[in-house]
Design a protein around this motif. Structure first.
Motif, PDB file in Angstrom:
ATOM      1  N   GLU A 109      61.649  38.526  24.398  1.00  0.00           N
ATOM      2  CA  GLU A 109      61.067  37.184  24.442  1.00  0.00           C
ATOM      3  C   GLU A 109      59.938  37.237  25.465  1.00  0.00           C
ATOM      4  OE1 GLU A 109      64.042  34.285  25.273  1.00  0.00           O
ATOM      5  OE2 GLU A 109      65.351  35.019  23.681  1.00  0.00           O
ATOM      6  N   CYS A 110      58.701  37.063  24.992  1.00  0.00           N
ATOM      7  CA  CYS A 110      57.539  37.227  25.850  1.00  0.00           C
ATOM      8  C   CYS A 110      56.728  35.942  25.920  1.00  0.00           C
ATOM      9  CB  CYS A 110      56.636  38.339  25.316  1.00  0.00           C
ATOM     10  SG  CYS A 110      57.443  39.934  25.232  1.00  0.00           S
ATOM     11  N   GLN A 111      56.077  35.746  27.061  1.00  0.00           N
ATOM     12  CA  GLN A 111      55.144  34.628  27.211  1.00  0.00           C
ATOM     13  C   GLN A 111      53.854  35.016  26.493  1.00  0.00           C
ATOM     14  OE1 GLN A 111      54.571  33.846  31.379  1.00  0.00           O
ATOM     15  NE2 GLN A 111      56.711  34.303  31.831  1.00  0.00           N
ATOM     16  N   THR A 112      53.171  34.033  25.902  1.00  0.00           N
ATOM     17  CA  THR A 112      51.937  34.346  25.183  1.00  0.00           C
ATOM     18  C   THR A 112      50.808  34.714  26.133  1.00  0.00           C
ATOM     19  OG1 THR A 112      51.398  32.002  25.079  1.00  0.00           O
ATOM     20  CG2 THR A 112      52.463  32.971  23.149  1.00  0.00           C
ATOM     21  N   THR A 113      50.776  34.130  27.327  1.00  0.00           N
ATOM     22  CA  THR A 113      49.793  34.509  28.339  1.00  0.00           C
ATOM     23  C   THR A 113      50.502  34.651  29.675  1.00  0.00           C
ATOM     24  OG1 THR A 113      49.248  32.212  28.854  1.00  0.00           O
ATOM     25  CG2 THR A 113      47.865  33.310  27.212  1.00  0.00           C
ATOM     26  N   VAL A 114      50.021  35.590  30.480  1.00  0.00           N
ATOM     27  CA  VAL A 114      50.567  35.789  31.824  1.00  0.00           C
ATOM     28  C   VAL A 114      49.412  35.905  32.803  1.00  0.00           C
ATOM     29  CG1 VAL A 114      52.705  36.915  31.118  1.00  0.00           C
ATOM     30  CG2 VAL A 114      50.685  38.296  31.546  1.00  0.00           C
ATOM     31  N   LYS A 115      49.700  35.637  34.067  1.00  0.00           N
ATOM     32  CA  LYS A 115      48.701  35.773  35.111  1.00  0.00           C
ATOM     33  C   LYS A 115      49.305  36.642  36.198  1.00  0.00           C
ATOM     34  CE  LYS A 115      45.505  33.076  37.868  1.00  0.00           C
ATOM     35  NZ  LYS A 115      45.019  31.737  38.200  1.00  0.00           N
ATOM     36  N   VAL A 116      48.596  37.698  36.580  1.00  0.00           N
ATOM     37  CA  VAL A 116      49.061  38.595  37.636  1.00  0.00           C
ATOM     38  C   VAL A 116      48.035  38.590  38.754  1.00  0.00           C
ATOM     39  CG1 VAL A 116      50.442  40.082  36.148  1.00  0.00           C
ATOM     40  CG2 VAL A 116      48.043  40.610  36.499  1.00  0.00           C
ATOM     41  N   SER A 117      48.509  38.858  39.967  1.00  0.00           N
ATOM     42  CA  SER A 117      47.599  38.888  41.110  1.00  0.00           C
ATOM     43  C   SER A 117      47.947  40.066  41.996  1.00  0.00           C
ATOM     44  CB  SER A 117      47.684  37.588  41.892  1.00  0.00           C
ATOM     45  OG  SER A 117      48.994  37.383  42.350  1.00  0.00           O
ATOM     46  N   LYS A 118      46.981  40.453  42.823  1.00  0.00           N
ATOM     47  CA  LYS A 118      47.189  41.540  43.781  1.00  0.00           C
ATOM     48  C   LYS A 118      46.325  41.257  45.002  1.00  0.00           C
ATOM     49  CE  LYS A 118      43.751  44.905  42.185  1.00  0.00           C
ATOM     50  NZ  LYS A 118      43.560  46.274  41.739  1.00  0.00           N
ATOM     51  N   PRO A 119      46.662  41.889  46.120  1.00  0.00           N
ATOM     52  CA  PRO A 119      45.865  41.680  47.325  1.00  0.00           C
ATOM     53  C   PRO A 119      44.440  42.201  47.132  1.00  0.00           C
ATOM     54  CG  PRO A 119      47.937  42.763  47.853  1.00  0.00           C
ATOM     55  CD  PRO A 119      47.837  42.713  46.371  1.00  0.00           C
ATOM     56  N   CYS A 120      43.510  41.567  47.785  1.00  0.00           N
ATOM     57  CA  CYS A 120      42.116  42.009  47.723  1.00  0.00           C
ATOM     58  C   CYS A 120      41.954  43.309  48.502  1.00  0.00           C
ATOM     59  CB  CYS A 120      41.197  40.957  48.327  1.00  0.00           C
ATOM     60  SG  CYS A 120      41.185  39.410  47.419  1.00  0.00           S
ATOM     61  N   SER A 121      41.028  44.111  48.066  1.00  0.00           N
ATOM     62  CA  SER A 121      40.725  45.366  48.741  1.00  0.00           C
ATOM     63  C   SER A 121      39.965  45.064  50.027  1.00  0.00           C
ATOM     64  CB  SER A 121      39.881  46.248  47.827  1.00  0.00           C
ATOM     65  OG  SER A 121      39.456  47.389  48.520  1.00  0.00           O
TER      66      SER A 121
END
Length: 145
Positions: free
Chosen positions: A120-132
């Protein structure tokens, strides 16, 4: 002298044959043995559980595959650089956004490409990471002394 040579040759042959027997067949490098009995269930009828790594939270592991009254454990793998909550869903991601100074993170969104193992998957996802912390230079830009 001849007996020493014969014993040495015999020992060499035994070691060589033993090493050959332990070697995996070509093309099977790092893969699990998939020679399990064929099931009468199609993949659409089979319910798959989450992949549970053998050690830590990534790497080789096992997942349960249930069909009718039979449950099998099948090999699976969670890549170590993949997000755990969306591991059975594959997404097409856009480029990383600019750095948000308030949170010191950058993010990007992805749209669902396909769901593995009837997940069961979401149609859209948002991921984030620390800035370089480093500022990247554009191509052709030279160092200033």
């Amino acid at each position: 002298m001849r007996s020493l040579f014969s014993v040495t040759l015999l020992l060499f042959l035994v070691l060589t044959l033993g090493a050959e027997a332990n070697r995996r067949p070509k093309g099977q490098k790092g893969k699990h043995d998939k020679s399990r009995p064929a099931s009468e269930c199609s993949s659409a009828e089979t319910q798959y559980g989450k992949c549970v790594p053998e050690h830590g939270d990534c790497g080789d592991g096992l997942r349960e595959a249930t069909c009718k009254d039979r449950t099998d454990k099948i090999p699976c793998r969670i890549p170590c650089n993949w997000k755990k909550d969306i591991s059975d869903c594959k997404y097409k991601f856009g480029p990383w956004g600019s750095c948000d100074a308030a949170t010191n993170t950058k993010s990007r969104s992805g749209t669902l490409k396909r769901a593995l193992f009837n997940a069961e998957c979401q149609t859209t996802v948002k991921v984030s990471k620390p800035c370089s912390p480093k500022v990247k230079k554009a191509r052709g830009e030279k160092k200033s002394n």
